[in-house]
Write an enzyme that holds these catalytic residues in place. Structure first.
Site, PDB file in Angstrom:
ATOM      1  N   GLY A   1      44.982  57.496  39.896  1.00  0.00           N
ATOM      2  CA  GLY A   1      45.338  56.110  39.566  1.00  0.00           C
ATOM      3  C   GLY A   1      44.086  55.341  39.158  1.00  0.00           C
ATOM      4  O   GLY A   1      43.246  55.009  39.996  1.00  0.00           O
ATOM      5  N   ALA A   2      43.968  55.099  37.839  1.00  0.00           N
ATOM      6  CA  ALA A   2      42.779  54.413  37.310  1.00  0.00           C
ATOM      7  C   ALA A   2      43.127  52.969  36.976  1.00  0.00           C
ATOM      8  O   ALA A   2      42.901  52.502  35.864  1.00  0.00           O
ATOM      9  CB  ALA A   2      42.266  55.144  36.072  1.00  0.00           C
TER      10      ALA A   2
ATOM     11  N   PRO B   1      55.401  49.637  43.316  1.00  0.00           N
ATOM     12  CA  PRO B   1      56.119  48.397  42.983  1.00  0.00           C
ATOM     13  C   PRO B   1      57.324  48.130  43.878  1.00  0.00           C
ATOM     14  O   PRO B   1      57.649  48.940  44.747  1.00  0.00           O
ATOM     15  CB  PRO B   1      56.590  48.663  41.554  1.00  0.00           C
ATOM     16  CG  PRO B   1      56.654  50.140  41.429  1.00  0.00           C
ATOM     17  CD  PRO B   1      55.605  50.697  42.325  1.00  0.00           C
TER      18      PRO B   1
ATOM     19  N   CYS C   1      50.533  41.543  44.045  1.00  0.00           N
ATOM     20  CA  CYS C   1      50.733  42.038  45.410  1.00  0.00           C
ATOM     21  C   CYS C   1      51.385  41.098  46.410  1.00  0.00           C
ATOM     22  O   CYS C   1      52.183  41.556  47.216  1.00  0.00           O
ATOM     23  CB  CYS C   1      49.400  42.521  45.960  1.00  0.00           C
ATOM     24  SG  CYS C   1      48.826  43.963  45.058  1.00  0.00           S
TER      25      CYS C   1
ATOM     26  N   LYS D   1      45.357  34.006  37.880  1.00  0.00           N
ATOM     27  CA  LYS D   1      44.246  33.228  38.431  1.00  0.00           C
ATOM     28  C   LYS D   1      43.105  33.316  37.434  1.00  0.00           C
ATOM     29  O   LYS D   1      43.182  34.092  36.477  1.00  0.00           O
ATOM     30  CB  LYS D   1      43.822  33.756  39.820  1.00  0.00           C
ATOM     31  CG  LYS D   1      43.319  35.208  39.802  1.00  0.00           C
ATOM     32  CD  LYS D   1      43.074  35.746  41.185  1.00  0.00           C
ATOM     33  CE  LYS D   1      41.692  35.443  41.693  1.00  0.00           C
ATOM     34  NZ  LYS D   1      41.329  36.289  42.872  1.00  0.00           N
TER      35      LYS D   1
HETATM   36  P1  NAD Z   1      47.805  49.716  38.538  1.00  0.00           P
HETATM   37  O1  NAD Z   1      49.186  49.721  38.017  1.00  0.00           O
HETATM   38  O2  NAD Z   1      46.757  48.918  37.852  1.00  0.00           O
HETATM   39  O3  NAD Z   1      47.256  51.224  38.579  1.00  0.00           O
HETATM   40  C1  NAD Z   1      48.001  52.303  39.016  1.00  0.00           C
HETATM   41  C2  NAD Z   1      47.725  53.497  38.108  1.00  0.00           C
HETATM   42  O4  NAD Z   1      48.314  54.668  38.674  1.00  0.00           O
HETATM   43  C3  NAD Z   1      48.318  53.361  36.700  1.00  0.00           C
HETATM   44  O5  NAD Z   1      47.279  53.445  35.744  1.00  0.00           O
HETATM   45  C4  NAD Z   1      49.292  54.540  36.593  1.00  0.00           C
HETATM   46  O6  NAD Z   1      49.318  55.124  35.296  1.00  0.00           O
HETATM   47  C5  NAD Z   1      48.708  55.508  37.599  1.00  0.00           C
HETATM   48  N1  NAD Z   1      49.657  56.502  38.094  1.00  0.00           N
HETATM   49  C6  NAD Z   1      50.914  56.291  38.571  1.00  0.00           C
HETATM   50  N2  NAD Z   1      51.451  57.460  38.976  1.00  0.00           N
HETATM   51  C7  NAD Z   1      50.519  58.418  38.764  1.00  0.00           C
HETATM   52  C8  NAD Z   1      50.475  59.827  38.995  1.00  0.00           C
HETATM   53  N3  NAD Z   1      51.512  60.459  39.548  1.00  0.00           N
HETATM   54  N4  NAD Z   1      49.356  60.504  38.645  1.00  0.00           N
HETATM   55  C9  NAD Z   1      48.298  59.861  38.094  1.00  0.00           C
HETATM   56  N5  NAD Z   1      48.278  58.539  37.857  1.00  0.00           N
HETATM   57  C10 NAD Z   1      49.372  57.821  38.193  1.00  0.00           C
HETATM   58  O7  NAD Z   1      47.898  49.300  40.064  1.00  0.00           O
HETATM   59  P2  NAD Z   1      46.758  48.610  40.967  1.00  0.00           P
HETATM   60  O8  NAD Z   1      46.756  47.144  40.749  1.00  0.00           O
HETATM   61  O9  NAD Z   1      45.482  49.377  40.816  1.00  0.00           O
HETATM   62  O10 NAD Z   1      47.377  48.835  42.413  1.00  0.00           O
HETATM   63  C11 NAD Z   1      47.428  50.119  42.984  1.00  0.00           C
HETATM   64  C12 NAD Z   1      47.790  49.977  44.440  1.00  0.00           C
HETATM   65  O11 NAD Z   1      46.773  49.235  45.124  1.00  0.00           O
HETATM   66  C13 NAD Z   1      49.088  49.217  44.719  1.00  0.00           C
HETATM   67  O12 NAD Z   1      49.710  49.806  45.840  1.00  0.00           O
HETATM   68  C14 NAD Z   1      48.627  47.830  45.068  1.00  0.00           C
HETATM   69  O13 NAD Z   1      49.534  47.180  45.938  1.00  0.00           O
HETATM   70  C15 NAD Z   1      47.330  48.092  45.784  1.00  0.00           C
HETATM   71  N6  NAD Z   1      46.349  46.994  45.715  1.00  0.00           N
HETATM   72  C16 NAD Z   1      46.141  46.312  44.556  1.00  0.00           C
HETATM   73  C17 NAD Z   1      45.157  45.306  44.496  1.00  0.00           C
HETATM   74  C18 NAD Z   1      44.905  44.549  43.220  1.00  0.00           C
HETATM   75  O14 NAD Z   1      44.095  43.622  43.247  1.00  0.00           O
HETATM   76  N7  NAD Z   1      45.518  44.851  42.094  1.00  0.00           N
HETATM   77  C19 NAD Z   1      44.373  45.040  45.617  1.00  0.00           C
HETATM   78  C20 NAD Z   1      44.597  45.764  46.800  1.00  0.00           C
HETATM   79  C21 NAD Z   1      45.591  46.747  46.821  1.00  0.00           C
HETATM   80  C1  UGA Z   2      45.044  39.240  46.964  1.00  0.00           C
HETATM   81  C2  UGA Z   2      44.200  39.214  48.245  1.00  0.00           C
HETATM   82  O1  UGA Z   2      43.340  38.079  48.213  1.00  0.00           O
HETATM   83  C3  UGA Z   2      43.370  40.487  48.367  1.00  0.00           C
HETATM   84  O2  UGA Z   2      42.678  40.500  49.601  1.00  0.00           O
HETATM   85  C4  UGA Z   2      44.296  41.698  48.286  1.00  0.00           C
HETATM   86  O3  UGA Z   2      43.541  42.890  48.323  1.00  0.00           O
HETATM   87  C5  UGA Z   2      45.091  41.644  47.009  1.00  0.00           C
HETATM   88  O4  UGA Z   2      45.847  40.405  46.953  1.00  0.00           O
HETATM   89  C6  UGA Z   2      46.093  42.741  46.867  1.00  0.00           C
HETATM   90  O5  UGA Z   2      46.517  43.329  47.838  1.00  0.00           O
HETATM   91  O6  UGA Z   2      46.461  42.943  45.700  1.00  0.00           O
HETATM   92  P1  UGA Z   2      44.584  38.739  44.396  1.00  0.00           P
HETATM   93  O7  UGA Z   2      46.073  38.721  44.291  1.00  0.00           O
HETATM   94  O8  UGA Z   2      43.825  39.568  43.439  1.00  0.00           O
HETATM   95  O9  UGA Z   2      44.145  39.230  45.867  1.00  0.00           O
HETATM   96  O10 UGA Z   2      44.023  37.251  44.266  1.00  0.00           O
HETATM   97  P2  UGA Z   2      43.975  35.985  45.251  1.00  0.00           P
HETATM   98  O11 UGA Z   2      42.659  35.352  45.098  1.00  0.00           O
HETATM   99  O12 UGA Z   2      44.412  36.319  46.614  1.00  0.00           O
HETATM  100  O13 UGA Z   2      45.038  35.001  44.589  1.00  0.00           O
HETATM  101  C7  UGA Z   2      46.429  35.277  44.625  1.00  0.00           C
HETATM  102  C8  UGA Z   2      47.190  34.093  44.072  1.00  0.00           C
HETATM  103  O14 UGA Z   2      47.139  32.990  44.973  1.00  0.00           O
HETATM  104  C9  UGA Z   2      46.650  33.561  42.744  1.00  0.00           C
HETATM  105  O15 UGA Z   2      47.711  33.183  41.911  1.00  0.00           O
HETATM  106  C10 UGA Z   2      45.835  32.353  43.173  1.00  0.00           C
HETATM  107  O16 UGA Z   2      45.686  31.413  42.144  1.00  0.00           O
HETATM  108  C11 UGA Z   2      46.690  31.832  44.299  1.00  0.00           C
HETATM  109  N1  UGA Z   2      45.945  30.981  45.268  1.00  0.00           N
HETATM  110  C12 UGA Z   2      44.902  31.494  45.964  1.00  0.00           C
HETATM  111  C13 UGA Z   2      46.353  29.665  45.478  1.00  0.00           C
HETATM  112  O17 UGA Z   2      47.320  29.188  44.851  1.00  0.00           O
HETATM  113  N2  UGA Z   2      45.671  28.897  46.395  1.00  0.00           N
HETATM  114  C14 UGA Z   2      44.623  29.384  47.100  1.00  0.00           C
HETATM  115  O18 UGA Z   2      44.050  28.635  47.932  1.00  0.00           O
HETATM  116  C15 UGA Z   2      44.222  30.713  46.892  1.00  0.00           C
END
Ligand code: NAD
Ligand code: UGA
Length: 469
Positions: A8-9, A89, A272, A335
């Protein structure tokens, strides 16, 4: 040399692995993905995600100890530690649709790991998953019982987009959960040794598997809850003449509460918060805890209310109709400092305005027109299920134009909605914008980035979240 492979990149896999490669020159890190365009972008000068500081980190280790590849099976087979960072998702159909996490991608990755492995491996849950997922993954990994030892760890990621590199470089904590067996604890120690290259030991927390899995859902629920709490207060501020910024400041000064995450807004977005809370709600329901489920569901309900409230305010202020009126939408990303639009409140606001037949003109410094139009055409929750993407309906977009300049978006507009808190929106020449708008000129600040008094002096009719009207 320890070999790490990350499946997952995406927004998590790419930056986290780049940071590990940067901090651990003795470790080889390969990030694999089934998406060829994504991997090609990681290997190019135009990385697939916009994240301040990421380019420098990737460029300094790519080709040395950091690699991006579509040869998923080969690199998984060769790795000692396999991180799984695929998307998790919300389910769109079947049992738990609209709430439960869809673990299809995770399960297919786990089955593939089981099939191609020829040596013992540590498998790390990096994706956010429902508590107890590790139990299911263990069953999948050991189903064909080839005598290979798999240790599964939970190592959830806490980075926020826009500050990912900073968050990874200096994390508040790294959390590692494992089985309490000697083999489980050995695996925990091995992963801890990776992070110990740069994270102080007292910031690396180790727990049992279920605590680590649940802590991630809990952390996101608590963060989102703060935003919904201050947003709920913003509605009361508007009705009473209190100012939400003053209330947030006064409340946040209590050291038990703290000042962060108290910015009232049009609503939280991002891939998320909503997904993880709905998942938490579903888990509570499945565990026979309807009161707990109801409590957390309110965080999402208030967020929906806040977005709807904003649209209602726009329409009612503009004499109860925006039909045929040009509205400038400044900001589309969820954001600032990211090009990510997943679950951005801009989608709901635009849908609301389009529903009332407005002509909208959108500007965002990082989001492309294609992306905006895809987002506006998609059904709720479909964005993370590439196979369900709906074809665009051209008629739906006669009312939408996307421009590459804030002044152009606002020219001849009846109203402006600020949806993302991009710094550049604070520095625009609002007198010039006002002069080129229809009158009365309405300004709806969904992020409280502007000084209301200054804007009123120019002549705007201003609505700012939680501020006296
Ligand atoms: P993303 O959609 O950006 O990336 C996921 C990648 O996985 C995609 O590029 C997809 O093609 C790849 N993929 C899916 N199935 C696959 C397979 N079988 N083999 C190889 N590749 C595969 O998702 P993301 O934002 O990086 O989030 C990934 C996870 O991390 C989620 O569970 C999310 O909740 C969690 N998370 C996200 C954030 C964030 O800021 N986006 C922060 C903390 C945790
Ligand atoms: C959030 C968490 O902050 C991370 O710790 C977590 O890893 C991540 O979700 C995840 O699991 O995906 P992110 O969604 O990237 O990170 O960004 P945030 O800064 O948390 O903002 C989330 C949303 O809340 C944005 O729309 C932001 O504008 C809004 N927000 C944030 C507010 O409306 N008010 C605030 O005071 C702070």
């Amino acid at each position: 040399m320890v070999k790490i492979c990350c499946i997952g990149a995406g927004y998590v896999g790419g930056p986290t692995m780049a940071m590990i490669a940067l901090k651990c020159p003795d470790i080889e890190v390969v990030v694999v993905d089934i998406s060829k365009p994504r991997i090609a972008a990681w290997n190019s000068d135009e990385l697939p995600i916009y994240e301040p500081g990421l380019d420098d980190v990737v460029k300094s280790c790519r080709g040395k100890n950091l690699f991006f590849s579509t040869e998923v099976e080969k690199h998984v087979a060769e790795a000692d530690i396999v991180f799984v960072s695929v998307n998790t998702p919300t389910k769109t159909r079947g049992l738990g649709a609209g709430k439960a996490a869809d673990l299809t991608y995770w399960e297919s990755a786990a089955r593939m790991i089981a099939d191609v492995s020829k040596s013992d491996k540590i498998v790390v849950e990096k994706s956010t998953v429902p508590v107890k997922t590790a139990e299911a993954i263990e069953k999948i990994l050991t189903h064909n019982n080839k005598g290979i030892n798999f240790q599964i760890l939970s190592n959830p990621e806490f980075l926020a987009e826009g500050t990912a590199i900073e968050d990874l470089d200096k994390p508040d904590r790294v959390l590692i959960g494992g089985r309490m067996t000697p083999e489980g604890q050995k695996a925990v120690a091995a992963l801890k040794a990776v992070y110990a290259h740069w994270v102080p030991e007292d910031r690396i927390i180790t727990t049992n598997l279920w605590s680590a899995e649940l802590s991630k859902l809990a952390a996101n629920a608590f963060l989102a809850q703060r935003i919904s709490s201050i947003n709920a207060m913003s509605a009361l501020c508007e009705s009473t003449g209190a100012d939400v910024s003053e209330v947030a400041y006064a409340v946040g000064k209590d050291s038990r509460i703290g000042p962060k995450f108290l910015n009232a807004s049009v609503g939280f977005g991002g891939s998320c918060f909503q997904k993880d809370i709905l998942n938490l709600v579903y888990i509570c329901e499945c565990n026979g805890l309807p009161e707990v489920a109801h409590y957390w569901k309110q965080v999402v309900s208030i967020n929906d209310y806040q977005k709807t409230r904003f649209v209602k305010r726009v329409v009612s202020s503009m004499f109860n109709t925006v039909s045929g009126k040009k509205i400038a939408v400044l900001g589309f990303a969820f954001k600032k400092d990211t090009g990510d639009t997943r679950e951005t409140p801009a989608i709901d606001v635009c849908h609301g305005l389009l529903g009332d037949k407005a002509q909208i003109s959108i500007y965002d410094p990082q989001v492309t027109e294609d992306q905006m139009k895809r987002d506006l055409a998609m059904n709720k929750f479909d964005w993370d299920h590439p196979q369900h993407l709906q074809p665009q309906s051209p008629t739906a977009f006669k009312q939408v134009s996307v421009v590459w300049d804030a002044y152009e978006a606002c020219k001849d507009a009846h109203g402006i909605c600020i949806i993302t808190e991009w710094d550049e929106f604070k520095k625009l020449d609002y007198q010039k914008i006002y002069d080129n708008m229809q009158k009365p000129a309405f300004l709806f600040d969904g992020r409280n980035v502007l000084n209301v008094e200054e804007m009123r002096k120019i002549g705007f009719v201003v609505y700012s979240i939680g501020k006296p009207l």
